[in-house]
Scaffold this active site. Structure first.
Site, mmCIF file in Angstrom:
data_model
loop_
_atom_site.group_PDB
_atom_site.id
_atom_site.type_symbol
_atom_site.label_atom_id
_atom_site.label_comp_id
_atom_site.label_asym_id
_atom_site.label_seq_id
_atom_site.Cartn_x
_atom_site.Cartn_y
_atom_site.Cartn_z
ATOM 1 N N GLU A 262 -4.621 -1.004 -9.265
ATOM 2 C CA GLU A 262 -4.253 -0.433 -8.330
ATOM 3 C C GLU A 262 -2.721 -0.002 -9.116
ATOM 4 O OE1 GLU A 262 -4.080 -2.825 -4.798
ATOM 5 O OE2 GLU A 262 -5.950 -1.838 -4.720
ATOM 6 N N HIS A 280 -4.632 0.828 -0.228
ATOM 7 C CA HIS A 280 -5.203 0.106 0.075
ATOM 8 C C HIS A 280 -3.928 -0.422 1.621
ATOM 9 C CE1 HIS A 280 -4.899 -4.609 -2.073
ATOM 10 N NE2 HIS A 280 -4.663 -4.635 -0.264
#
Length: 528
Positions: A262, A280
């Site tokens: 990420e 997220h």
């Protein structure tokens, strides 16, 4: 007029005034919101509130000699040096419940979006197309929802699924039958969940056991047309395997809020037409952010006013002298809990701890909390600490107790822990010897003498000639080096155990080979 000395609180990261209201509105509390880098005068603060933007190092703690509590407005505490805080007698707290509802709701929203093709249909309509037939969806009603990991979030998700008349089947190796029946869900083994569920969602921590839990080998065990959801931790679902089975059509669709890397750099997965993806944000709601700030604010205020911390990550506040005195047995108790948890890999209903010798001269409740924390940490999806361990144990249907005994049993001090399950029990005895350190002296009444650390193979076998040689030869073939070994038996030719300290984690394939020896009954891999 209140003449008491004011309490100073530093809020080092951005938080809303509404969330900080308990502290801002409290008399005799001065709240300052600024970065820790804005000036060097940190010695007068009694409490420090942070989010993810501030890293608390031992050097920072040493610059705050009066700080009594550090609060992380969130779940993770990776940005806090916990051992350093404990060493300096500083309590560290977090907000473990603040984002539970937000994450459960986001997971449910992802599930609805996935089965009804909502994001795709929305994008199509905004591009000027009217494609009713293309985006025909499926109902949740009577679908089998498989939940892997049944902590706080999994529990909340099950409640919502049942309200939609879904059938809930759960895999959690530490879920008791009693609790599953109480919640009206079906407990099952992982292969059964994979085989039966129409939709599978994962809610476990990311550990060596759960990394790649759904992979090239396990995904084919699922129903053709299964839907997969991950709003927990990136890496639980192997992304290469996920893409492969999306392309093959075995997986009908996937909903992802978390990723192995990420921000995402490999766009193939998120651009797949059957994938719904978010960046997220499962815990990113106004309510969750407000809740975590309010939760830590209330707890910091209560703690500064003399109440015990409910969500402490480390020891309760102790003087340095008391901390140094109990630390060896405190660490031993935590190790015993972890060892007991890994040796008792079934649901547990009760844990009893017995203390004898000089151990009874300390506050044994601290040691019991430490043991519970060590026991529960491998089993739950939330941070477990010495204060909340008892609450989490009760949530999991685990009763616990402690008792101080007058008999020394031949040891200067002794801790005896017993875990009782639905079909079996396990017990460990350990002592701390000055100049020699912590020793495990008994496992299920087999006398041993080991230091519980590193990687250990626990092997139950029959006392037969050659079994040790076979085991050693097999490990050597796989380049697993044996550091030390202990053997315990109750009678010649009867049941026996081996405890083999090795230099690295032993893979499951090696365990499977060991289990092929007819003399060996059980092999457990323990990592401490």
């Amino acid at each position: 007029m209140n003449r008491e000395k004011p309490l100073y609180v530093l809020v080092a990261d951005s938080m809303s005034e509404e969330g900080l209201a308990p502290l801002l509105n409290a008399p005799n509390v001065v709240v300052e919101q600024k970065s820790i880098h804005e000036g060097d005068a940190l010695e007068h603060y009694d409490a420090l509130l942070i989010r993810s933007g501030t890293t608390v190092t031992e050097e920072l703690i040493s610059r705050m000699p009066n700080v009594k509590i550090i609060a992380r407005a969130g779940v993770g505490v990776d940005n806090v040096d916990i051992p350093a805080a404990t060493k300096h007698g500083v309590v560290v707290i977090n907000a473990p419940d603040g984002n539970t509802i937000s994450t459960a709701e986001h997971t449910f929203a992802m599930m609805c979006s996935l089965l009804r093709n909502i994001p795709q249909a929305n994008a199509s309509l905004k591009e000027g197309r009217w494609e009713r037939k293309r985006y025909q969806g499926a109902e949740l009603n009577q679908k089998q929802l498989g939940i892997i990991g049944f902590g706080r979030i999994g529990t909340q998700l099950a409640k919502r699924a049942k309200a939609f008349d879904m059938q809930v089947i759960v895999y959690d190796p530490f879920l008791t039958v009693e609790r599953s029946e109480k919640l009206g869900i079906k407990k099952a083994e992982l292969p059964d969940v994979l085989r039966q569920a129409d939709i599978i969602t994962v809610h476990t921590p990311l550990t060596k056991e759960t990394t790649g839990l759904l992979n090239m080998d396990t995904i084919p065990q699922t129903k053709p047309g299964v839907y997969l959801i991950n709003c927990a931790r990136g890496g639980i679902i192997d992304e290469k395997a996920l893409f492969y089975y999306l392309e093959s059509g075995h997986i009908a669709g996937a909903a992802l809020d978390v990723f192995t890397e990420e921000p995402v750099t490999d766009a193939r997965l998120i651009e797949h037409p059957n994938v719904v993806a978010t960046p997220h944000i499962a815990a990113s709601t106004k309510e969750a952010q407000l809740n975590v700030a309010a939760q830590v604010s209330e707890e910091v205020l209560a703690f500064l006013q003399g109440e015990p911390a409910r969500n402490s990550i480390n020891l309760p506040t102790l003087s340095k002298e008391v901390y140094e005195k109990i630390k060896p047995q405190y660490d031993l108790a935590k190790t015993m809990g972890s060892l007991l948890s890994q040796l008792m890999r079934v649901p547990v209903q009760e844990i009893n701890v017995y203390y004898s010798g000089s151990t009874t001269q300390t506050d044994t409740s601290i040691l019991t909390r430490s043991l519970l924390s060590g026991f529960l940490q491998p089993r739950v999806d939330a941070a477990v600490n010495d204060v909340n361990a008892s609450l989490i144990a009760r949530e999991r249907g685990i009763n616990y107790g402690e008792k101080q005994l007058t008999d020394h049993f031949g040891y200067e001090n002794l801790i005896h822990a017993v875990a009782i399950g639905e079909e079996k029990s396990f017990e460990i005895k350990a002592t701390y010897i000055k100049d020699y350190g912590p020793r495990i002296v008994s496992l299920n009444e087999f006398s041993v003498d080991i230091v519980a650390q590193g990687h250990i193979l626990y092997i139950q076998h029959y006392d037969r000639p050659g079994v040790i040689g076979k085991m050693g030869q097999l490990l050597a073939q796989h380049e697993v080096n044996i550091a030390t070994m202990q053997v315990g038996r109750k009678s010649v030719g009867g049941e026996a155990i081996m405890l083999v300290n090795v230099d690295k984690h032993v893979e499951e394939a090696i365990v499977h080979e060991l289990m092929q020896f007819e003399e060996i009954k059980l092999v457990n891999v323990i990592d401490l």
